[in-house]
Design a protein around this motif. Structure first.
Motif, mmCIF file in Angstrom:
data_model
loop_
_atom_site.group_PDB
_atom_site.id
_atom_site.type_symbol
_atom_site.label_atom_id
_atom_site.label_comp_id
_atom_site.label_asym_id
_atom_site.label_seq_id
_atom_site.Cartn_x
_atom_site.Cartn_y
_atom_site.Cartn_z
ATOM 1 N N ARG A 181 -91.889 34.347 -26.313
ATOM 2 C CA ARG A 181 -93.369 34.521 -26.016
ATOM 3 C C ARG A 181 -93.713 35.151 -24.761
ATOM 4 N NH1 ARG A 181 -95.122 33.943 -31.267
ATOM 5 N NH2 ARG A 181 -94.277 31.914 -32.389
ATOM 6 N N LEU A 182 -93.044 34.991 -23.901
ATOM 7 C CA LEU A 182 -93.398 35.675 -22.479
ATOM 8 C C LEU A 182 -92.833 37.261 -22.503
ATOM 9 C CD1 LEU A 182 -92.417 32.598 -19.942
ATOM 10 C CD2 LEU A 182 -94.679 33.614 -20.855
ATOM 11 N N ARG A 183 -92.278 37.645 -23.460
ATOM 12 C CA ARG A 183 -91.787 38.981 -23.814
ATOM 13 C C ARG A 183 -90.746 39.111 -23.019
ATOM 14 N NH1 ARG A 183 -95.688 42.080 -26.271
ATOM 15 N NH2 ARG A 183 -93.732 43.521 -26.434
ATOM 16 N N PHE A 184 -89.586 38.507 -22.561
ATOM 17 C CA PHE A 184 -88.427 38.670 -22.534
ATOM 18 C C PHE A 184 -87.569 39.621 -23.219
ATOM 19 C CE2 PHE A 184 -89.351 35.619 -18.877
ATOM 20 C CZ PHE A 184 -88.612 35.880 -18.106
ATOM 21 N N ARG A 185 -86.769 40.302 -22.941
ATOM 22 C CA ARG A 185 -85.827 41.210 -24.163
ATOM 23 C C ARG A 185 -84.975 40.075 -24.642
ATOM 24 N NH1 ARG A 185 -83.731 46.488 -24.656
ATOM 25 N NH2 ARG A 185 -85.874 47.381 -24.172
ATOM 26 N N VAL A 186 -85.526 39.195 -25.744
ATOM 27 C CA VAL A 186 -84.590 38.430 -26.227
ATOM 28 C C VAL A 186 -83.718 39.022 -27.325
ATOM 29 C CG1 VAL A 186 -85.755 36.310 -25.447
ATOM 30 C CG2 VAL A 186 -86.467 37.169 -27.540
ATOM 31 N N THR A 187 -82.581 38.499 -27.462
ATOM 32 C CA THR A 187 -81.783 38.948 -28.877
ATOM 33 C C THR A 187 -81.240 37.520 -29.409
ATOM 34 O OG1 THR A 187 -79.687 39.383 -27.750
ATOM 35 C CG2 THR A 187 -81.505 41.148 -27.782
ATOM 36 N N VAL A 188 -80.842 37.611 -30.554
ATOM 37 C CA VAL A 188 -80.155 36.409 -31.390
ATOM 38 C C VAL A 188 -78.699 36.643 -31.767
ATOM 39 C CG1 VAL A 188 -80.452 34.771 -33.366
ATOM 40 C CG2 VAL A 188 -82.630 35.772 -32.317
ATOM 41 N N ASN A 189 -77.948 35.596 -31.384
ATOM 42 C CA ASN A 189 -76.737 36.019 -31.382
ATOM 43 C C ASN A 189 -75.683 34.684 -32.097
ATOM 44 O OD1 ASN A 189 -76.153 38.840 -30.177
ATOM 45 N ND2 ASN A 189 -77.699 37.669 -28.788
ATOM 46 N N THR A 190 -74.646 34.867 -32.278
ATOM 47 C CA THR A 190 -73.699 33.832 -32.856
ATOM 48 C C THR A 190 -72.932 33.254 -32.078
ATOM 49 O OG1 THR A 190 -72.468 35.579 -33.625
ATOM 50 C CG2 THR A 190 -73.906 34.398 -35.309
ATOM 51 N N ASP A 191 -72.275 33.934 -31.139
ATOM 52 C CA ASP A 191 -71.342 33.518 -30.109
ATOM 53 C C ASP A 191 -70.073 33.468 -30.843
ATOM 54 O OD1 ASP A 191 -70.523 33.427 -27.463
ATOM 55 O OD2 ASP A 191 -71.129 31.360 -27.142
ATOM 56 N N ASN A 192 -69.861 32.294 -31.297
ATOM 57 C CA ASN A 192 -68.760 31.937 -32.123
ATOM 58 C C ASN A 192 -68.932 31.208 -33.533
ATOM 59 O OD1 ASN A 192 -66.590 32.554 -29.938
ATOM 60 N ND2 ASN A 192 -68.035 31.186 -28.797
ATOM 61 N N ARG A 193 -68.744 32.234 -34.647
ATOM 62 C CA ARG A 193 -69.149 31.735 -35.709
ATOM 63 C C ARG A 193 -68.293 30.241 -36.353
ATOM 64 N NH1 ARG A 193 -67.729 35.815 -38.726
ATOM 65 N NH2 ARG A 193 -67.252 37.070 -36.559
ATOM 66 N N LEU A 194 -66.928 30.542 -35.786
ATOM 67 C CA LEU A 194 -66.355 29.555 -36.295
ATOM 68 C C LEU A 194 -66.538 28.001 -35.400
ATOM 69 C CD1 LEU A 194 -63.599 28.166 -37.739
ATOM 70 C CD2 LEU A 194 -62.290 28.812 -35.717
ATOM 71 N N MET A 195 -66.433 27.962 -34.101
ATOM 72 C CA MET A 195 -66.911 26.770 -33.533
ATOM 73 C C MET A 195 -68.263 26.263 -33.808
ATOM 74 S SD MET A 195 -64.500 28.957 -31.964
ATOM 75 C CE MET A 195 -62.666 28.828 -31.446
ATOM 76 N N SER A 196 -69.196 27.021 -34.083
ATOM 77 C CA SER A 196 -70.561 26.768 -34.223
ATOM 78 C C SER A 196 -70.911 26.713 -35.638
ATOM 79 C CB SER A 196 -71.723 27.612 -33.785
ATOM 80 O OG SER A 196 -71.503 27.737 -32.300
#
Ligand code: NOS
Ligand code: ZN
Length: 379
Positions: A307-322
């Protein structure tokens, strides 16, 4: 909510099947953190690795998730010993890379940058170049298969150096050597505390001298000093996680982290720099909870930063561990913070803009794939 309710977001329901149809972009996904449990078991049998903590796929999946749920990055990272152990031959690497592309494509990912540390795959005699070539071959197999199935995906590679080790210069050189074959950047990962970014300054300077891109895992297990070094001294293009930038943001007491706007917020110098320079944050919500970088999804600063308009991206990092996928990460964020398709599209365009491929290729994906894909879902 009914369709007449003005608060109902437009378009198709935001459930997992629909989210998986939406075009998605992942910039932060570890190859050795995304194996299928059944593949870990099969490869372990093939290479004669006797130390797996479980002997059926379901128990093994559970083991990875539970062991990674440790609240400590160091303990979380211990689980990689088992995946790395079975990724020590060209055929194993090629298979894992192919399955990675299959799984991402099946989840609706249209562009991915997948990373791993070549130096961790030399135990059975492969050279760094052989490691990189086997993974790239697997990615190409996967891309060709996805194309043939009418689900095209572009997969590029980042090579990572382990920050506690001393091979970052070699790995940076490897990245530059394979820049025309699908390696689009360099990264450092591993235990952050005690291994600051400037420990690998020479490697980052080498990348900059070669007009090549890099990202740095910073601001995950260690806070602002790590982010400051990554930006001010190393000149990073993106921040791997960077979630602790929130430590440089003062919110009024009692602020609701799920709010739609934030007043009376004060940013310090580092937070301002990250936002002013549009430095992309590769946020990985589920992973951040597991490593203890944040206490829960509800307390994740994702929404504040978005909402503060940082350049946010969504990611998985580690699909198995998470035990996650891009769709699940989107879904969890939507459940927590009330996002709709327009928000998902914005996060996806943010990610595409932040990719390490060339500008014209990024634009083509945004205009020809991402925007039309969301237009269908919004209806
Ligand atoms: O979130 C993370 N923070 C720091 N290091 C990580 C994270 N996830 C994975 N790795 C480390 O990166 C190596 C190469 O892929 C993995 O083997 C793991 O040790
Ligand atoms: Zn990571």
């Amino acid at each position: 909510m009914t369709p007449d309710d003005p608060t109902t977001p437009p378009g198709r329901p935001l459930d997992l099947p629909n989210i998986s149809l939406a075009p998605k972009v992942v910039l932060h996904d570890h190859l050795d953190g995304g194996l299928r449990p059944a593949t870990v078991l099969e490869l372990a049998r093939e290479v004669g690795y006797p130390d797996l903590p479980a002997d059926d796929a379901e128990s093994l999946a559970r083991w990875f998730r539970d062991a990674a749920d440790s609240g400590s990055l160091e303990r979380y990272l211990e689980t990689f010993a088992h995946t790395v152990a079975v990724m020590q031959t060209p055929s194993a690497l090629r298979r894992v890379a192919l399955e990675c592309v299959r799984d991402l494509a099946a989840d609706g990912v249209v562009y991915a940058e997948v990373r791993y540390a070549p130096e961790q795959h030399l135990a059975r005699g492969m050279t760094l170049d052989e490691v990189v070539e086997a993974v790239l071959a697997g990615f190409r197999d996967g891309e060709a298969e996805a194309e043939a199935q009418g689900r095209p995906i572009l997969v590029r590679c980042l090579v990572t150096a382990m920050r506690h080790a001393a091979r970052s210069q070699e790995i940076a050189e490897l990245a530059v050597r394979y820049r025309d074959d699908g390696v689009v950047g360099f990264d450092i990962a591993g235990a952050e505390a005690g291994n600051p970014p400037t420990r690998h300054l020479d490697a980052f300077e080498f990348m900059r001298a070669n007009n090549a891109h890099f990202t740095i895992h910073a601001g995950e297990a260690f806070g602002l000093p790590s982010i400051h070094e990554a930006i001010a001294f190393c000149g990073t293009d993106r921040l791997g996680h960077g979630v602790r930038v929130i430590d440089d943001i003062t919110l009024p007491p009692g602020t609701d982290l799920a709010a739609e706007s934030f007043d009376g917020v004060e940013l310090g110098q580092i937070a301002n720099m990250v936002r002013d320079k549009r430095i992309p944050l590769e946020l990985c919500p589920s992973s951040n909870v597991q490593t203890g970088a944040v206490a829960s999804i509800a307390e994740h600063p994702f929404n504040v930063l978005a909402r503060l308009r940082f350049r946010v991206t969504v990611n998985t990092d580690n699909r198995l561990m998470s035990d996650t996928t891009m769709s699940k990460e989107f879904y969890r964020l939507a459940q927590q913070f009330g996002y709709g398709w327009a928000d998902f599209e914005r996060f996806t365009v943010n990610a595409m803009k932040s990719a390490f491929i060339h500008f014209d290729e990024r634009l083509a994906l945004i205009d020809d794939v991402i925007k039309p894909g969301y237009a269908v879902l919004v209806g």
